[in-house]
Design an enzyme around this catalytic site. Structure first.
Site, PDB file in Angstrom:
ATOM      1  CG  ASP A  50      -1.982   1.015   1.215  1.00  0.00           C
ATOM      2  OD1 ASP A  50      -2.341   1.444   0.112  1.00  0.00           O
ATOM      3  OD2 ASP A  50      -2.470   1.399   2.294  1.00  0.00           O
ATOM      4  CG  ASP A  99      -3.014   1.308   6.093  1.00  0.00           C
ATOM      5  OD1 ASP A  99      -3.698   1.037   5.083  1.00  0.00           O
ATOM      6  OD2 ASP A  99      -2.527   2.434   6.295  1.00  0.00           O
ATOM      7  CG  ASP A 120      -4.871  -2.556   2.259  1.00  0.00           C
ATOM      8  OD1 ASP A 120      -4.933  -2.404   1.036  1.00  0.00           O
ATOM      9  OD2 ASP A 120      -4.593  -1.636   3.049  1.00  0.00           O
TER      10      ASP A 120
END
Length: 873
Positions: free
Chosen positions: A315, A606, A610
Site C-alpha cells: 500500500d 493497513d 487490504d
C-alpha cells in the site's frame, strides 16, 4: 426514496421497520463458526512426518517398548501444542469487521429522531450524520452540508473525501462514489442525511467480509517443501524397514518376531524425531530477531516465508509514505520556494532555489502565510515529542508551513479578530474568512481550488496555468490563496467577485518515509519486485513511485483493469508496478494473477480494503500503529512501526532463517542415516544391534536437538540480500548438498559400528560395545556440528571454528552429559551403559576428528570443482 418506499420527512414507521428487520436481518456482519481449540490441535497432526511418528509409537507399544512410546508421543504432543499456541489466536477478522459498525445511530422513525442500536437499521431508514459519527450502514446521501468523510480504511485515500448529493455514474469505483457514505467510515466534517441502502452483509464492509471468508491463507513455501520432504522420507524409512524384514527372514533365516523387532528399531533410528523441535527453535529465534526490528510475527512459518518472497505488493499511504500531508512547494509570481521537512514537525527551512530565506524582506510570502493561518480552522498540538493536527490535514500543513516561516499561528489569530466565515463547501470549493487587524483594517482571506480562485482575482501571474500543470504532474495537491480589502462585518458574494489579490499556490504531498527509498532499492537488488497498489489518484501514485524508484512511468488504474479480461490482466500485472484507484476485489485479482504466474507474494496494507489480499498472500503483512484491526487479524506479520524499511530488514532476517533451517535439516538427517545404517548393517551381518532403541531416542531427542540449537543462532551471510530469491519449487536441500547425507551417514556407520566391532573383538561385553558405539556417534555429531555451520564454505579457519559463540559451550555440555551417561549408575540403568576405559575415549575422539576432516575435504573439493567448471564454461 421511492424505490425503498421511504419518506424523507418522516422516515419509516416502527411497524414497517420491524417487518424489514425480519426480512433483511440485523445490521451486522454474520460470523461463521470458528474451529475450537481441539480442531486446531488436530490440524497440527496432519503431516506425513507425524504419521510416521504415530506409526513408530504404535509399533513400539505393541513390542512393549513403553519408554520409546512415551518419548515419541511426547514429541508429537509438544510440537502440536507449540503450533496451537502460535496459531491459536485464530482468524478474528470477521469479528473485527463487525466491531467497526457503530453501536448507535440517529434515525428518523415515525417523524421523530431516535437513537437506535446500529443493528436495528434496515434499508429505507433515514439516518442523520454529524462530525465525529461512524457511519452505521451504507447510505445514499440526500442532504449534505460541508460533509467530509475519512474513507481511508476502505479506499486508501489519504485525505477526507468531500461528499454531496449529485448523481454518480453507476460504474464509478468506491473511492469516487461521492453521493454515498459507507458503513464503518468516519465523518470528519459537516452534517448530512442519508437513506440506508444496504445493511450487514450487503454493505461494502460486508462484501469484504465475504471475501475474507472465502480467501484461504496460503501455505508457505517451507511448509510445502517440508511436506514433500517428509513424504519422501517416510517412504524411504518404510522401504528400509521392509528391506530389513526381507533380509532378516529371507537372507539370515531369523524368526518373524525377531526380525520384526529389529526392523522397527531401525525405523525408529531413521525417523528424525528431533527435527520438528529443532525447526521450531530455529523459527522462534527468527521471531525474536524480527521483533527487535519492529516486525511482530504471528505465525512461525512466516519467518522463513519472507526469505522466499519474489514480489512485494505494498500500500502507499502510511506504509511507503508518512500519512502526513506536508506543504513542499510555494509559487508566488515567478518565484518558487521549496519547504524542507516531513509531516507535522514544524522544523525545516524554506529555500528560494538553493538559498535558505529569512522572514524579513519577503512581504509577499508573509502575506501568503497569513492567509494560510487566518483562513484556517485547524490546530497544531504537541504531545511529548510528537506533533499532531486537530482538524483538516491540509489546513494543519498550512500551520506547519507558517511556523517554519517564523509565524506563531496562535499569536496571529489573537492579533486578527475573525468577524465572519464561509466554511469550505464541496460545491463552491473554497473557504473565506473576514478579519480585522490591530489597526482596525478589515481583510478578506480566501483559499480553495486554483481554478476557482483564478476566476475571482483581478489578474493572475503570467504562466500560472503552465505552473499548475507542472506541479500537478509532480503529484502535488494544489491550493490557491488570495486576499482583499473589505468593508462591513459580514461576508457577501460581491466581496469575492473578481476583486481579490492573488497571493500564490501551495503544493502538498504525503512524503515518503525516511529510509524507504533505500529499502526499496535493497529489495530490488535482492531480486524482489516491489509493486505499489493504492486507492489514491494515478498522478499522485506515479509521483511517489518516481521518488521511491518503483517501476517505470506506467500506472494502471482500476478502470483500466475493469475493462480487461483475466488473460490480458494476467499478462499486464507482471510488467506494471504501480496500480491506482483499485478496489479490494482488484487487489485480490492482482494477487492471484501474480501467484498464478509462480510469484511468491508478500502483501502489505493497513485498511479494511487490504484485508482480503493480505489474507490470501503467502506472507500477509499489516501495519501495527495506523492499521485497522481487520488488517492485523488477517496478517501473519505486523510491522510495529508501519515502516516499509522494516519489511526490507525482515526479508534479510527471513533469508538468514531459511539458511539456518537448511543447516539444521542437513545436520539432523545424516545422524539418523548413520544410526539406521548401523542397524541395517548389523542385520545383514547377523549380529546384535550396536545401539538399542532407547539409546537411539537419546541421540535423536537429547544430543542432536540440543546441538542443533547452535545453528539457529547463525548470523545471516554477508551477501544474503545480493542474490535473487530461491525459486518457489526449489527443494530445501539441493543436489550438491544432499550428497552430504549419505557421506556423513556412511562415515558415522564406519565409526560407530567400527568401535562396536572393535570392542567385541577385544572381548568386551555387549553393554560396553554399545556404550562405545553410543558415545562415538555423539562425539561424531559434535564434530559434524562445526562442519554444518556453513553449507558451501570450509570451516577450518578462525571464523569457522569460533564464529558462533554457542558451538563450543554446547559441545562441552554434551561431552559432560555423555560422561554422566557413561559413569553415573542411574544412567547406566536407564540407557544400558557401562563405564569405559580412557583409551576408548581416545579412539572415539579420533573417529569424530576423522568425520570433521572428511566433510572439510568434501567441501573443498566441491568448491574447487565448481570454480573449475565456471572458469572452463
Amino acid at each position: 426514496m421511492s424505490a425503498l418506499a421511504s419518506d424523507l420527512a418522516h422516515g419509516l414507521s416502527a411497524d414497517e421497520a420491524g417487518r424489514r428487520l425480519a426480512e433483511y436481518g440485523p445490521n451486522a456482519i454474520p460470523e461463521p463458526p470458528r474451529p475450537g481449540w481441539w480442531r486446531r490441535f488436530l490440524a497440527q497432526l496432519i503431516n506425513p512426518l507425524i504419521y510416521v511418528l504415530f506409526l513408530a509409537a504404535l509399533v513400539t507399544a505393541v513390542l512393549g517398548h513403553w519408554t520409546d512410546t512415551a518419548v515419541i508421543l511426547g514429541v508429537i504432543l509438544i510440537n502440536a501444542l507449540l503450533g496451537v499456541v502460535q496459531e491459536g489466536k485464530a482468524e478474528r477478522a470477521m469479528e473485527a469487521l463487525g466491531r467497526m459498525l457503530t453501536p448507535h445511530a440517529q434515525v428518523l422513525r415515525d417523524g421523530e429522531v431516535r437513537q437506535l442500536e446500529a443493528t436495528q437499521l434496515v434499508p429505507g431508514d433515514v439516518v442523520l450524520l454529524q462530525a465525529g459519527d461512524k457511519v452505521p450502514a451504507d447510505l445514499r446521501l440526500v442532504r449534505a452540508h460541508q460533509l467530509a468523510l475519512d474513507e481511508s480504511l476502505l479506499t486508501g485515500e489519504s485525505l477526507p473525501v468531500q461528499k454531496g448529493t449529485a448523481l454518480v455514474a453507476p460504474e464509478a469505483v468506491v473511492a469516487e462514489r461521492s453521493s454515498m457514505s459507507f458503513g464503518g467510515t468516519l465523518v470528519t466534517l459537516g452534517q448530512g442525511t442519508g437513506v440506508v441502502v444496504a445493511t450487514g452483509a450487503q454493505t461494502e464492509l460486508g462484501r469484504i467480509s465475504a471475501m475474507l471468508e472465502h480467501v484461504s491463507p496460503l501455505r508457505t513455501p517451507l511448509l510445502n517443501q517440508l511436506d514433500r520432504m517428509a513424504t519422501r522420507l517416510s517412504l524411504v524409512i518404510l522401504a528400509l524397514a521392509v528391506l530389513a524384514f526381507m533380509i532378516g527372514v529371507g537372507l539370515r533365516g531369523m524368526s518373524w518376531d525377531e526380525t520384526f523387532m529389529i526392523a522397527v528399531g531401525m525405523a525408529v533410528a531413521a525417523i528424525p524425531e528431533g527435527l520438528p523441535a529443532a525447526l521450531t527453535i530455529a523459527l522462534a529465534v527468527g521471531v525474536q530477531r524480527m521483533a527487535k526490528r519492529h516486525a511482530i510475527v504471528r505465525r512461525l512459518p512466516a519467518v522463513e516465508a519472507l526469505g522466499s518472497v519474489t514480489t512485494i505488493c505494498t500500500d502507499k499511504t502510511g506504509t511507503l509514505t508518512c500519512n502526513r500531508q506536508t506543504a513542499v512547494k510555494v509559487m508566488i509570481a515567478e518565484s518558487e520556494y521549496t519547504i524542507e521537512g516531513k509531516g507535522y514537525d514544524p522544523h525545516g527551512r524554506i529555500l528560494l532555489g538553493e538559498v535558505p530565506i529569512e522572514a524579513d524582506g519577503h512581504a509577499d510570502l508573509e502575506a501568503l502565510m497569513l492567509a494560510g493561518i487566518l483562513c484556517n480552522d485547524a490546530t497544531l498540538l504537541r504531545e511529548g515529542d510528537e506533533w499532531l493536527v486537530g482538524g483538516d490535514p491540509i489546513e494543519g500543513a498550512l500551520l506547519v508551513m507558517a511556523r517554519k516561516f517564523g509565524l506563531e499561528p496562535d499569536r496571529v489569530r489573537q492579533d486578527w479578530k475573525r468577524l465572519d466565515e464561509w466554511p469550505f463547501d464541496a460545491d463552491t470549493r473554497y473557504m473565506a474568512t473576514l478579519t480585522r487587524d490591530g489597526d482596525g483594517e478589515q481583510w478578506l482571506w480566501v483559499k480553495g481550488a486554483p481554478e476557482v480562485i483564478l476566476e475571482r482575482v483581478r489578474h493572475a501571474p503570467a504562466g500560472m496555468h503552465e505552473s499548475l500543470n507542472r506541479l500537478a504532474g509532480e503529484g502535488l495537491r494544489l491550493l490557491a490563496l488570495a486576499r482583499g480589502r473589505a468593508d462591513g462585518h459580514t461576508l457577501n458574494a460581491g466581496m469575492l467577485d473578481g476583486g481579490l489579490e492573488w497571493l500564490g499556490l501551495v503544493g502538498f504531498i504525503d512524503p515518503p518515509r525516511d529510509g524507504v527509498p533505500e529499502a526499496v532499492a535493497a529489495c530490488q537488488s535482492a531480486g524482489i519486485r516491489v509493486k505499489m497498489i493504492t486507492g489514491d489518484h494515478a498522478v499522485t501514485a506515479a509521483a511517489i513511485a518516481r521518488k521511491l524508484g518503483i517501476g517505470d512511468a506506467r500506472v494502471m488504474t482500476g478502470d483500466e483493469m475493469a475493462r480487461m479480461g483475466e488473460e490480458a490482466l494476467a499478462r499486464q500485472v507482471r510488467d506494471v508496478d504501480v496500480f491506482a484507484r483499485t478496489s479490494p476485489e482488484q487487489k485480490l485479482l492482482i494477487l492471484r494473477a501474480l501467484q498464478a504466474a509462480g510469484e511468491v507474494v508478500a502483501m502489505t496494507g493497513d485498511g479494511v480494503n487490504d484485508a482480503p489480499s493480505i489474507k490470501g498472500a503467502e506472507v500477509g503483512i499489516a501495519m501495527g500503529k495506523g492499521g485497522s484491526e481487520v488488517a492485523r487479524e488477517a496478517s501473519v506479520i505486523v510491522l510495529a512501526d508501519d515502516n516499509f524499511a522494516t519489511l526490507a530488514e525482515a526479508v534479510r532476517v527471513g533469508r538468514g532463517v531459511y539458511d539456518n533451517l537448511r543447516k539444521t535439516i542437513l545436520y539432523i538427517l545424516p545422524s539418523d542415516m548413520g544410526e539406521a545404517l548401523i542397524m541395517l548393517t548389523a542385520l545383514v551381518l547377523g549380529v546384535t544391534a550396536p545401539i538399542t532403541p532407547v539409546q537411539v531416542l537419546w541421540i535423536n531427542m537429547v544430543t542432536t536437538v540440543n546441538l542443533a540449537i547452535a545453528l539457529a543462532f547463525e548470523r545471516s551471510e554477508q551477501d544474503v540480500m545480493r542474490h535473487p530469491p530461491r525459486p518457489p519449487g526449489t527443494s530445501v536441500l539441493d543436489g550438491a548438498v544432499l550428497w552430504r547425507i549419505p557421506l556423513v551417514g556412511g562415515v558415522m556407520l564406519m565409526g560407530g559400528y567400527g568401535l562396536f566391532h572393535l570392542m567385541l573383538a577385544q572381548g568386551e561385553s555387549i553393554e560396553a560395545a554399545r556404550t562405545a558405539a553410543l558415545n562415538t556417534i555423539v562425539l561424531m555429531e559434535c564434530a559434524y556440528l562445526v562442519n554444518a555451520r556453513y553449507l558451501h564454505a570450509p570451516v577450518l579457519n578462525l571464523a569457522g571454528l569460533f564464529g558462533n559463540r554457542l558451538v563450543w559451550p554446547l559441545i562441552g555440555g554434551l561431552v559432560l552429559l555423555q560422561l554422566v551417561v557413561t559413569y553415573a549408575p542411574f544412567m547406566n540403568s536407564l540407557l544400558g551403559t557401562v563405564p569405559l576405559d580412557a583409551v576408548v575415549w581416545l579412539w572415539m575422539s579420533l573417529a569424530a576428528l576423522g568425520l570433521l576432516l572428511v566433510v572439510e575435504l568434501e567441501v573443498r573439493l566441491r568448491g574447487w570443482w565448481g570454480r573449475r567448471a565456471s572458469s572452463s564454461g
